[in-house]
Design a protein around this motif. Structure first.
Motif, PDB file in Angstrom:
ATOM      1  N   UNK A   1       7.756 -17.846 -12.401  1.00 50.94           N
ATOM      2  CA  UNK A   1       8.094 -17.251 -11.647  1.00 50.94           C
ATOM      3  C   UNK A   1       8.189 -15.652 -13.100  1.00 50.94           C
ATOM      4  N   UNK A   2       8.233 -16.351 -14.772  1.00 54.00           N
ATOM      5  CA  UNK A   2       8.230 -15.111 -14.953  1.00 54.00           C
ATOM      6  C   UNK A   2       6.683 -14.774 -15.417  1.00 54.00           C
ATOM      7  N   UNK A   3       5.329 -14.856 -15.195  1.00 57.39           N
ATOM      8  CA  UNK A   3       3.983 -15.298 -15.254  1.00 57.39           C
ATOM      9  C   UNK A   3       3.759 -14.022 -14.148  1.00 57.39           C
ATOM     10  N   UNK A   4       4.902 -13.907 -13.019  1.00 56.16           N
ATOM     11  CA  UNK A   4       4.365 -12.884 -11.491  1.00 56.16           C
ATOM     12  C   UNK A   4       4.165 -11.906 -12.001  1.00 56.16           C
ATOM     13  N   UNK A   5       3.672 -11.224 -11.848  1.00 61.72           N
ATOM     14  CA  UNK A   5       4.008  -9.856 -11.260  1.00 61.72           C
ATOM     15  C   UNK A   5       3.982  -9.144 -10.523  1.00 61.72           C
ATOM     16  N   UNK A   6       5.196  -9.225  -9.675  1.00 59.62           N
ATOM     17  CA  UNK A   6       5.716  -9.080  -8.611  1.00 59.62           C
ATOM     18  C   UNK A   6       5.995  -7.543  -8.449  1.00 59.62           C
TER      19      UNK A   6
ATOM     20  N   UNK B   1       0.372  -5.768  -3.075  1.00 61.05           N
ATOM     21  CA  UNK B   1      -0.108  -5.838  -2.266  1.00 61.05           C
ATOM     22  C   UNK B   1       0.047  -7.064  -1.418  1.00 61.05           C
ATOM     23  N   UNK B   2       0.581  -7.071  -0.713  1.00 59.62           N
ATOM     24  CA  UNK B   2       0.941  -8.191   0.093  1.00 59.62           C
ATOM     25  C   UNK B   2       2.224  -8.347   0.918  1.00 59.62           C
ATOM     26  N   UNK B   3       2.842  -7.135   0.855  1.00 60.45           N
ATOM     27  CA  UNK B   3       4.340  -7.006   1.461  1.00 60.45           C
ATOM     28  C   UNK B   3       4.383  -5.073   1.143  1.00 60.45           C
ATOM     29  N   UNK B   4       3.555  -4.811   1.788  1.00 57.00           N
ATOM     30  CA  UNK B   4       3.310  -2.880   1.780  1.00 57.00           C
ATOM     31  C   UNK B   4       4.179  -2.358   2.574  1.00 57.00           C
ATOM     32  N   UNK B   5       4.647  -1.140   3.013  1.00 55.51           N
ATOM     33  CA  UNK B   5       5.463  -0.706   3.943  1.00 55.51           C
ATOM     34  C   UNK B   5       4.480  -0.674   4.509  1.00 55.51           C
ATOM     35  N   UNK B   6       4.828   0.142   6.106  1.00 48.66           N
ATOM     36  CA  UNK B   6       3.961  -0.173   7.519  1.00 48.66           C
ATOM     37  C   UNK B   6       3.998  -1.436   8.268  1.00 48.66           C
ATOM     38  N   UNK B   7       5.321  -2.360   7.381  1.00 46.94           N
ATOM     39  CA  UNK B   7       4.621  -3.600   7.831  1.00 46.94           C
ATOM     40  C   UNK B   7       5.130  -3.658   9.950  1.00 46.94           C
ATOM     41  N   UNK B   8       5.969  -2.874  10.279  1.00 44.73           N
ATOM     42  CA  UNK B   8       5.188  -2.648  12.106  1.00 44.73           C
ATOM     43  C   UNK B   8       4.516  -2.555  12.363  1.00 44.73           C
ATOM     44  N   UNK B   9       3.837  -2.295  12.197  1.00 40.51           N
ATOM     45  CA  UNK B   9       2.426  -1.576  12.514  1.00 40.51           C
ATOM     46  C   UNK B   9       1.406  -3.117  12.698  1.00 40.51           C
ATOM     47  N   UNK B  10       1.705  -3.327  11.989  1.00 40.94           N
ATOM     48  CA  UNK B  10       0.468  -5.285  12.575  1.00 40.94           C
ATOM     49  C   UNK B  10       1.348  -6.247  13.398  1.00 40.94           C
ATOM     50  N   UNK B  11       2.800  -6.123  13.316  1.00 43.84           N
ATOM     51  CA  UNK B  11       3.640  -7.323  14.042  1.00 43.84           C
ATOM     52  C   UNK B  11       3.033  -7.368  15.251  1.00 43.84           C
ATOM     53  N   UNK B  12       2.885  -5.854  16.065  1.00 49.75           N
ATOM     54  CA  UNK B  12       2.552  -6.631  17.797  1.00 49.75           C
ATOM     55  C   UNK B  12       1.259  -7.194  18.015  1.00 49.75           C
ATOM     56  N   UNK B  13       0.270  -6.793  17.371  1.00 49.64           N
ATOM     57  CA  UNK B  13      -0.722  -7.427  17.759  1.00 49.64           C
ATOM     58  C   UNK B  13      -1.023  -8.744  17.148  1.00 49.64           C
ATOM     59  N   UNK B  14      -0.597  -9.193  15.912  1.00 46.77           N
ATOM     60  CA  UNK B  14      -0.582 -10.489  14.804  1.00 46.77           C
ATOM     61  C   UNK B  14      -0.450 -11.420  16.186  1.00 46.77           C
ATOM     62  N   UNK B  15       1.355 -10.463  16.916  1.00 50.29           N
ATOM     63  CA  UNK B  15       2.298 -11.936  17.588  1.00 50.29           C
ATOM     64  C   UNK B  15       1.340 -12.078  19.378  1.00 50.29           C
ATOM     65  N   UNK B  16       1.416 -10.685  19.463  1.00 47.80           N
ATOM     66  CA  UNK B  16       1.165 -10.426  20.949  1.00 47.80           C
ATOM     67  C   UNK B  16      -0.565 -11.351  21.156  1.00 47.80           C
TER      68      UNK B  16
END
Length: 263
Positions: free
Chosen positions: A26-31, A37-52
């Motif tokens: 937990x201390x070593x990770x650069x949160x 890089x893995x949870x950037x803004x704009x997530x809502x743009x992806x969910x539609x195609x990922x799910x449907x």
């Protein structure tokens, strides 16, 4: 020192080591970097195609591969248990071949080598050819599971069916095969979970926009959309895979415990 005290001390030491490892990680990770890089803004743009698109096609490919693979597996299992030597050899060679080959190689072979060699294109293009590859591999693995299930049915069941005047085919259809399926439900469910994950291999052969499975959709988002250049879509796809597979793995564990209690 009492044995119970030693056990508590040993368990306490193991917990302490585990806690130290977790804290170190937990201390070593650069949160901050992880978030960018893995949870950037704009997530809502992806969910539609990922799910449907992604989840829907993943489910379709899995169900088709499992159903056709199970039918193929039943045929292979019966051939391997046949009294006809040629049938046993054919089933054995097929099972050993496609259990020995990586699933990715089989998919690539069906998508590219077969059309070149035989001038035949599978329905659905490369995605359809990839599904056929999954069917061939799944059939080989499930054939051994089915064979074990058929052999696990007590021989007395066959003798009882014959004493009632049932022929060999009727005995297998109405007595042996149904009991075998009850025995192998947990491993078959596990195979279904593996097929869900193996559909990600179809992303290597490409597919039309409407035919993309979950990994393919997430990979496309790596180079386009609001989260381009980050691993956000891969993190989303991983989360969706876990949402689908974790309940099924728990179902497998429950089915195995239920069978053990029944025995």
């Amino acid at each position: 020192m009492r044995r119970s005290t030693k056990r508590y001390l040993r368990q306490g030491g193991l917990y302490a080591v585990l806690a130290a490892v977790v804290i170190f990680l937990a201390v070593s990770v650069d949160w901050g970097n992880v978030h960018r890089n893995f949870w950037t803004p704009g997530l809502g743009d992806n969910w539609h195609d990922l799910i449907l698109t992604g989840v829907k096609n993943t489910a379709i490919y899995t169900v088709i591969s499992f159903a056709l693979g199970l039918a193929l597996a039943l045929l292979l299992a019966l051939m391997k248990l046949s009294d006809v030597l040629v049938y046993r050899w054919i089933a054995t060679v097929y099972i050993e071949l496609f259990r020995g080959l990586p699933a990715l190689i089989t998919i690539l072979f069906m998508a590219f080598a077969v059309p070149i060699a035989f001038q035949w294109h599978a329905p659905g293009g490369t995605a359809g050819a990839g599904v056929i590859g999954l069917v061939m591999v799944a059939g080989a693995y499930m054939a051994e599971t089915l064979r074990a299930g058929l052999q696990a049915v007590p021989k007395g069941q066959t003798e009882a069916a014959r004493s009632l005047g049932m022929g060999p085919v009727a005995t297998h259809v109405h007595v042996i095969i149904p009991q075998a399926f009850r025995i192998i439900i947990p491993p078959l469910t596990n195979e279904f979970v593996l097929l869900i994950k193996d559909t990600s291999l179809l992303s290597i052969v490409g597919a039309a926009v409407g035919q993309r499975e979950l990994t393919n959709v997430s990979r496309d988002f790596l180079s386009s959309g609001s989260t381009a250049g980050t691993g956000t879509s891969l993190a989303q796809a991983a989360l969706l895979y876990l949402i689908i597979t974790l309940p099924l793995t728990r179902l497998v564990a429950w089915l195995e415990k239920r069978q053990q209690r029944a025995r």
